[in-house]
Design a protein around this motif. Structure first.
Motif, short mmCIF file in Angstrom:
data_model
loop_
_atom_site.label_atom_id
_atom_site.label_comp_id
_atom_site.label_asym_id
_atom_site.label_seq_id
_atom_site.Cartn_x
_atom_site.Cartn_y
_atom_site.Cartn_z
N ASN A 135 0.84 -1.19 0.00
CA ASN A 135 0.00 0.00 0.00
C ASN A 135 0.86 1.23 0.00
OD1 ASN A 135 -2.10 -1.73 0.24
ND2 ASN A 135 -2.69 -1.12 2.30
N ALA A 136 0.29 2.34 -0.46
CA ALA A 136 0.97 3.62 -0.33
C ALA A 136 0.73 4.13 1.08
CB ALA A 136 0.43 4.61 -1.35
N THR A 138 0.49 7.74 3.63
CA THR A 138 0.47 9.18 3.84
C THR A 138 0.24 9.41 5.32
OG1 THR A 138 -0.53 9.49 1.67
CG2 THR A 138 -0.63 11.35 3.19
N ARG A 197 0.34 2.05 7.01
CA ARG A 197 -0.96 2.69 7.10
C ARG A 197 -1.54 2.46 8.49
NH1 ARG A 197 -4.34 1.51 2.12
NH2 ARG A 197 -3.24 3.36 1.40
N ASP A 294 -6.34 3.32 -5.56
CA ASP A 294 -5.65 4.43 -4.90
C ASP A 294 -4.17 4.15 -4.74
OD1 ASP A 294 -7.96 5.87 -4.73
OD2 ASP A 294 -8.39 5.32 -2.65
N ASP A 295 -3.84 2.91 -4.38
CA ASP A 295 -2.44 2.55 -4.20
C ASP A 295 -1.68 2.58 -5.52
OD1 ASP A 295 -2.90 2.20 -1.51
OD2 ASP A 295 -3.35 0.07 -1.71
N SER A 298 -0.97 6.24 -6.27
CA SER A 298 0.09 6.74 -5.38
C SER A 298 1.45 6.17 -5.76
CB SER A 298 -0.24 6.37 -3.93
OG SER A 298 -1.43 7.00 -3.51
N TYR A 299 1.48 4.89 -6.13
CA TYR A 299 2.73 4.24 -6.52
C TYR A 299 3.33 4.92 -7.74
CZ TYR A 299 6.02 0.35 -7.22
OH TYR A 299 7.15 -0.41 -7.34
N GLY A 302 4.56 8.40 -7.03
CA GLY A 302 5.77 8.37 -6.22
C GLY A 302 7.03 8.21 -7.04
N THR A 322 -3.40 14.64 -12.41
CA THR A 322 -2.74 15.10 -11.18
C THR A 322 -1.44 15.82 -11.50
OG1 THR A 322 -3.66 13.21 -9.95
CG2 THR A 322 -1.80 14.37 -8.95
#
Length: 331
Positions: A135-136, A138, A197, A294-295, A298-299, A302, A322
């Motif tokens: 997972n990402a 934050t 997370r 979502d992951d 984010s990956y 990143g 984005t």
């Protein structure tokens, strides 16, 4: 690694390993040499007797009879430090270093009794699960507020998506009154970094059952004056073993296909990565299995300019929009 944890790590490293250069310390802790210099000054101001020997074979060192004093820590720092020690075996700084483990155990033993009681309470209500998920991560906005409520046994009102509750599945985001019983940090597998997370385990007064909430999804939080209702039969570790199985079932994996540059390819790509095709210029087409949409987004974000999303199209479109938004903001 937070500054307090880093200062303790420097002290423990010098105690366990003897003389060490600023370069060696910076390599182990993953910070710049300049940061190490500043940390040494901070330690000196805190009356930790760090000395320096110049020339070949020199470095920073501590007197052989020096012992790290627990009095230099606040209550919060002591709790954070000992909880960090609990996961040290899975972190590259401490892994396999029995001298450092012994130093941490000794440090905990000399904490004031009231600190030790808080540490015991924290261990009962804050669980660190270091088995890896892709997972990402934050930093959750409301983590400190939630953590204080968990340790203080206060009820919370949270603004949270109703989809997590069968009774309010179609209600969108709504306020819910909960009784927080524990926090779980689910660690991820990424070399030289501790990421993951945070999940909140709480009894929901709306539906009269326990639920697992992602802290990052909490929109707003309000700490109430009412205490939680004690439930002596509740076991956080047993609950999490079952909750994790459900979470994994609810998150079908996504295969993310990327074209990565040579720079990204030869740096450690974390997660479940397979190389599908190698290019003459050193770049490659890779497939990364992640837990959710979502992951995947984010990956890809990143990796920045070192990766181009090929599939799925939804991830590609979201990453592109984005990136445009970020560029517009900075222009």
């Amino acid at each position: 690694m937070q500054k307090t944890e880093r200062l303790v790590a420097i002290t423990l490293l010098l105690q366990a390993r003897g003389k060490m250069t600023a370069k060696r310390l910076s390599d182990i802790l993953g910070v710049s040499i300049r940061t190490i210099y500043r940390d040494i000054i901070t330690l000196s101001l805190a009356h930790v007797p760090v000395s320096m020997e110049y020339g070949p074979g020199g470095g920073y060192y501590l007197p052989e009879d020096y012992h790290l004093e627990s009095a230099i820590f606040t209550r919060e720092e002591a709790i954070s430090l000992i909880l960090s020690a609990d996961i040290a075996g899975n972190y590259n700084l401490f892994a396999g270093d029995t001298d450092l483990h012994r130093a941490l155990v000794k440090l905990e033993a000399v904490l004031p009794e009231e600190y030790q009681a808080d540490v015991r309470t924290a261990r009962e209500h804050i669980l660190v699960d270091t088995s890896a998920w892709c997972n990402a991560t934050t930093e959750p906005t409301h983590l400190e507020t939630v953590r204080a409520a968990v340790l203080g046994s206060y009820q919370l009102d949270i603004l949270y998506p109703g989809s997590s509750c069968d009774r309010f599945a179609s209600a969108g985001i709504l306020w819910r009154r909960i009784e927080p019983y524990g926090l779980v940090f689910k660690g991820l597998s990424r070399r030289h970094a501790r990421i993951g997370r945070w999940y909140l385990v709480a009894f929901c007064q709306c539906c009269q059952s326990f639920h697992t909430f992602r802290v990052i999804d909490i929109e707003q939080v309000y700490v109430r004056t009412e205490s939680i209702v004690p439930r002596p039969d509740f076991d956080l570790h047993a609950y999490w073993r079952e909750a994790r199985k459900q979470i994994e079932k609810q998150q079908p994996p996504i295969s993310l296909k990327l074209r990565v540059t040579a720079n990204a390819r030869y740096s450690p790509l974390h997660g479940d990565v397979s190389i599908l095709k190698e290019e003459p210029d050193g770049s490659a087409i890779v497939q990364v299995n992640v837990e959710s949409l979502d992951d995947a987004i984010s990956y890809a974000l990143g990796l920045g300019a070192d990766a181009t999303v090929l599939e799925p199209q939804q991830v590609r479109a979201t990453v592109a929009s984005t990136a445009h938004a970020i560029a517009k903001m900075y222009s």
